[in-house]
Design a protein around this motif. Structure first.
Motif, PDB file in Angstrom:
ATOM      1  N   CYS A  65       0.843  -1.200   0.000  1.00 53.17           N
ATOM      2  CA  CYS A  65       0.000   0.000   0.000  1.00 53.17           C
ATOM      3  C   CYS A  65       0.873   1.243   0.000  1.00 53.17           C
ATOM      4  O   CYS A  65       1.982   1.245   0.528  1.00 53.17           O
ATOM      5  CB  CYS A  65      -0.914   0.009   1.228  1.00 53.17           C
ATOM      6  N   SER A  66       0.348   2.331  -0.550  1.00 56.19           N
ATOM      7  CA  SER A  66       1.120   3.570  -0.637  1.00 56.19           C
ATOM      8  C   SER A  66       1.308   4.229   0.719  1.00 56.19           C
ATOM      9  O   SER A  66       2.307   4.901   0.950  1.00 56.19           O
ATOM     10  CB  SER A  66       0.445   4.539  -1.606  1.00 56.19           C
ATOM     11  N   LYS A  67       0.367   4.066   1.645  1.00 63.25           N
ATOM     12  CA  LYS A  67       0.472   4.641   2.990  1.00 63.25           C
ATOM     13  C   LYS A  67       0.478   3.505   4.009  1.00 63.25           C
ATOM     14  O   LYS A  67      -0.352   2.609   3.948  1.00 63.25           O
ATOM     15  CB  LYS A  67      -0.703   5.581   3.264  1.00 63.25           C
ATOM     16  N   GLN A  68       1.423   3.567   4.933  1.00 62.67           N
ATOM     17  CA  GLN A  68       1.569   2.511   5.936  1.00 62.67           C
ATOM     18  C   GLN A  68       0.863   2.879   7.235  1.00 62.67           C
ATOM     19  O   GLN A  68       0.691   4.052   7.546  1.00 62.67           O
ATOM     20  CB  GLN A  68       3.045   2.238   6.201  1.00 62.67           C
ATOM     21  N   GLY A  69       0.466   1.864   7.988  1.00 64.60           N
ATOM     22  CA  GLY A  69      -0.219   2.068   9.252  1.00 64.60           C
ATOM     23  C   GLY A  69      -0.855   0.780   9.731  1.00 64.60           C
ATOM     24  O   GLY A  69      -0.391  -0.314   9.404  1.00 64.60           O
ATOM     25  N   PHE A  70      -1.967   0.923  10.472  1.00 60.25           N
ATOM     26  CA  PHE A  70      -2.658  -0.226  11.051  1.00 60.25           C
ATOM     27  C   PHE A  70      -4.164  -0.090  10.863  1.00 60.25           C
ATOM     28  O   PHE A  70      -4.697   1.013  10.910  1.00 60.25           O
ATOM     29  CB  PHE A  70      -2.346  -0.330  12.549  1.00 60.25           C
ATOM     30  N   VAL A  71      -4.834  -1.220  10.659  1.00 58.38           N
ATOM     31  CA  VAL A  71      -6.294  -1.262  10.596  1.00 58.38           C
ATOM     32  C   VAL A  71      -6.763  -1.802  11.943  1.00 58.38           C
ATOM     33  O   VAL A  71      -6.371  -2.896  12.347  1.00 58.38           O
ATOM     34  CB  VAL A  71      -6.803  -2.168   9.456  1.00 58.38           C
ATOM     35  N   ILE A  72      -7.581  -1.015  12.624  1.00 57.45           N
ATOM     36  CA  ILE A  72      -8.086  -1.397  13.939  1.00 57.45           C
ATOM     37  C   ILE A  72      -9.582  -1.650  13.821  1.00 57.45           C
ATOM     38  O   ILE A  72     -10.326  -0.770  13.392  1.00 57.45           O
ATOM     39  CB  ILE A  72      -7.807  -0.293  14.972  1.00 57.45           C
ATOM     40  N   THR A  73      -9.998  -2.857  14.166  1.00 58.36           N
ATOM     41  CA  THR A  73     -11.412  -3.213  14.100  1.00 58.36           C
ATOM     42  C   THR A  73     -12.030  -3.027  15.478  1.00 58.36           C
ATOM     43  O   THR A  73     -11.505  -3.523  16.475  1.00 58.36           O
ATOM     44  CB  THR A  73     -11.592  -4.667  13.638  1.00 58.36           C
ATOM     45  N   THR A  74     -13.146  -2.296  15.510  1.00 58.29           N
ATOM     46  CA  THR A  74     -13.899  -2.072  16.744  1.00 58.29           C
ATOM     47  C   THR A  74     -15.331  -2.543  16.505  1.00 58.29           C
ATOM     48  O   THR A  74     -15.694  -2.842  15.366  1.00 58.29           O
ATOM     49  CB  THR A  74     -13.908  -0.572  17.120  1.00 58.29           C
ATOM     50  N   PRO A  75     -16.159  -2.597  17.542  1.00 55.45           N
ATOM     51  CA  PRO A  75     -17.562  -2.984  17.320  1.00 55.45           C
ATOM     52  C   PRO A  75     -18.295  -2.045  16.356  1.00 55.45           C
ATOM     53  O   PRO A  75     -19.252  -2.435  15.711  1.00 55.45           O
ATOM     54  CB  PRO A  75     -18.179  -2.902  18.720  1.00 55.45           C
ATOM     55  N   ARG A  76     -17.798  -0.822  16.216  1.00 58.14           N
ATOM     56  CA  ARG A  76     -18.447   0.154  15.322  1.00 58.14           C
ATOM     57  C   ARG A  76     -17.918   0.118  13.900  1.00 58.14           C
ATOM     58  O   ARG A  76     -18.447   0.793  13.029  1.00 58.14           O
ATOM     59  CB  ARG A  76     -18.259   1.560  15.881  1.00 58.14           C
ATOM     60  N   GLY A  77     -16.842  -0.610  13.674  1.00 61.56           N
ATOM     61  CA  GLY A  77     -16.290  -0.685  12.323  1.00 61.56           C
ATOM     62  C   GLY A  77     -14.775  -0.697  12.326  1.00 61.56           C
ATOM     63  O   GLY A  77     -14.132  -0.912  13.350  1.00 61.56           O
ATOM     64  N   ARG A  78     -14.204  -0.437  11.145  1.00 62.41           N
ATOM     65  CA  ARG A  78     -12.758  -0.471  10.964  1.00 62.41           C
ATOM     66  C   ARG A  78     -12.215   0.953  10.871  1.00 62.41           C
ATOM     67  O   ARG A  78     -12.766   1.793  10.173  1.00 62.41           O
ATOM     68  CB  ARG A  78     -12.419  -1.252   9.709  1.00 62.41           C
ATOM     69  N   LEU A  79     -11.099   1.201  11.570  1.00 64.78           N
ATOM     70  CA  LEU A  79     -10.452   2.503  11.576  1.00 64.78           C
ATOM     71  C   LEU A  79      -8.993   2.331  11.192  1.00 64.78           C
ATOM     72  O   LEU A  79      -8.383   1.301  11.471  1.00 64.78           O
ATOM     73  CB  LEU A  79     -10.533   3.135  12.969  1.00 64.78           C
ATOM     74  N   CYS A  80      -8.416   3.347  10.582  1.00 62.67           N
ATOM     75  CA  CYS A  80      -7.014   3.309  10.192  1.00 62.67           C
ATOM     76  C   CYS A  80      -6.222   4.303  11.031  1.00 62.67           C
ATOM     77  O   CYS A  80      -6.643   5.444  11.202  1.00 62.67           O
ATOM     78  CB  CYS A  80      -6.872   3.659   8.717  1.00 62.67           C
ATOM     79  N   LYS A  81      -5.076   3.843  11.555  1.00 63.93           N
ATOM     80  CA  LYS A  81      -4.181   4.685  12.340  1.00 63.93           C
ATOM     81  C   LYS A  81      -2.806   4.642  11.697  1.00 63.93           C
ATOM     82  O   LYS A  81      -2.369   3.588  11.245  1.00 63.93           O
ATOM     83  CB  LYS A  81      -4.059   4.166  13.777  1.00 63.93           C
ATOM     84  N   LYS A  82      -2.113   5.799  11.677  1.00 68.59           N
ATOM     85  CA  LYS A  82      -0.763   5.829  11.106  1.00 68.59           C
ATOM     86  C   LYS A  82       0.243   5.120  11.990  1.00 68.59           C
ATOM     87  O   LYS A  82       1.103   4.415  11.511  1.00 68.59           O
ATOM     88  CB  LYS A  82      -0.320   7.265  10.858  1.00 68.59           C
ATOM     89  N   ASN A  83       0.158   5.339  13.301  1.00 69.21           N
ATOM     90  CA  ASN A  83       1.066   4.626  14.201  1.00 69.21           C
ATOM     91  C   ASN A  83       0.338   4.291  15.489  1.00 69.21           C
ATOM     92  O   ASN A  83      -0.659   4.908  15.841  1.00 69.21           O
ATOM     93  CB  ASN A  83       2.355   5.416  14.457  1.00 69.21           C
ATOM     94  N   LEU A  84       0.864   3.302  16.173  1.00 73.02           N
ATOM     95  CA  LEU A  84       0.196   2.803  17.371  1.00 73.02           C
ATOM     96  C   LEU A  84       0.483   3.655  18.599  1.00 73.02           C
ATOM     97  O   LEU A  84      -0.162   3.500  19.624  1.00 73.02           O
ATOM     98  CB  LEU A  84       0.601   1.351  17.636  1.00 73.02           C
ATOM     99  N   GLN A  85       1.451   4.563  18.535  1.00 74.93           N
ATOM    100  CA  GLN A  85       1.751   5.408  19.679  1.00 74.93           C
ATOM    101  C   GLN A  85       0.636   6.419  19.945  1.00 74.93           C
ATOM    102  O   GLN A  85       0.512   6.949  21.028  1.00 74.93           O
ATOM    103  CB  GLN A  85       3.065   6.171  19.473  1.00 74.93           C
ATOM    104  N   GLU A  86      -0.197   6.693  18.944  1.00 72.46           N
ATOM    105  CA  GLU A  86      -1.272   7.672  19.083  1.00 72.46           C
ATOM    106  C   GLU A  86      -2.467   7.127  19.854  1.00 72.46           C
ATOM    107  O   GLU A  86      -3.434   7.821  20.072  1.00 72.46           O
ATOM    108  CB  GLU A  86      -1.773   8.111  17.706  1.00 72.46           C
ATOM    109  N   THR A  87      -2.436   5.888  20.247  1.00 67.12           N
ATOM    110  CA  THR A  87      -3.606   5.272  20.853  1.00 67.12           C
ATOM    111  C   THR A  87      -3.212   4.292  21.944  1.00 67.12           C
ATOM    112  O   THR A  87      -2.034   4.047  22.173  1.00 67.12           O
ATOM    113  CB  THR A  87      -4.444   4.562  19.759  1.00 67.12           C
TER     114      THR A  87
END
Length: 104
Positions: A65-87
């Motif tokens: 993918c052109s942009k790196q990060g993480f896909v986080i799945t929650t009960p409300r849906g999927r969210l994308c974060k650039k790095n895990l330090q932000e959460t």
């Protein structure tokens, strides 16, 4: 005689259409551009914190993918974060590396 020619033409048309249908159904062709394309890409990233109790799954975005990060799945849906330090995900990801596979 004209009726026999008409029956023969209709038989040929039905035979050709049947063969085309058979080829279409038995074909294993993929749509153009689908093969080899990464599935888990993100283009928009959230910046707010996600509480640990809301996290069901954490997946690293595909390296193609052109942009790196993480896909986080929650009960409300999927969210994308650039790095895990932000959460709060850093604790969850480091202590439970197979967390995403257990929920499936």
């Amino acid at each position: 005689m004209p009726a026999e020619k008409m029956e023969m033409k209709m038989s040929c048309v039905c035979l050709v259409l049947g063969l085309v249908l058979l080829m279409t159904v038995s074909s294993d062709a993929n749509p153009h551009g689908l093969e080899g394309h990464p599935v888990n890409c993100c283009f928009n990233f959230v910046t707010f914190e996600i509480p640990d109790k809301e996290i069901l799954e954490v997946e690293k975005i595909d390296s193609r993918c052109s942009k790196q990060g993480f896909v986080i799945t929650t009960p409300r849906g999927r969210l994308c974060k650039k790095n895990l330090q932000e959460t709060h995900v850093t604790a969850a990801a480091s202590t439970e590396p197979s967390r995403s596979k257990q929920s499936s």
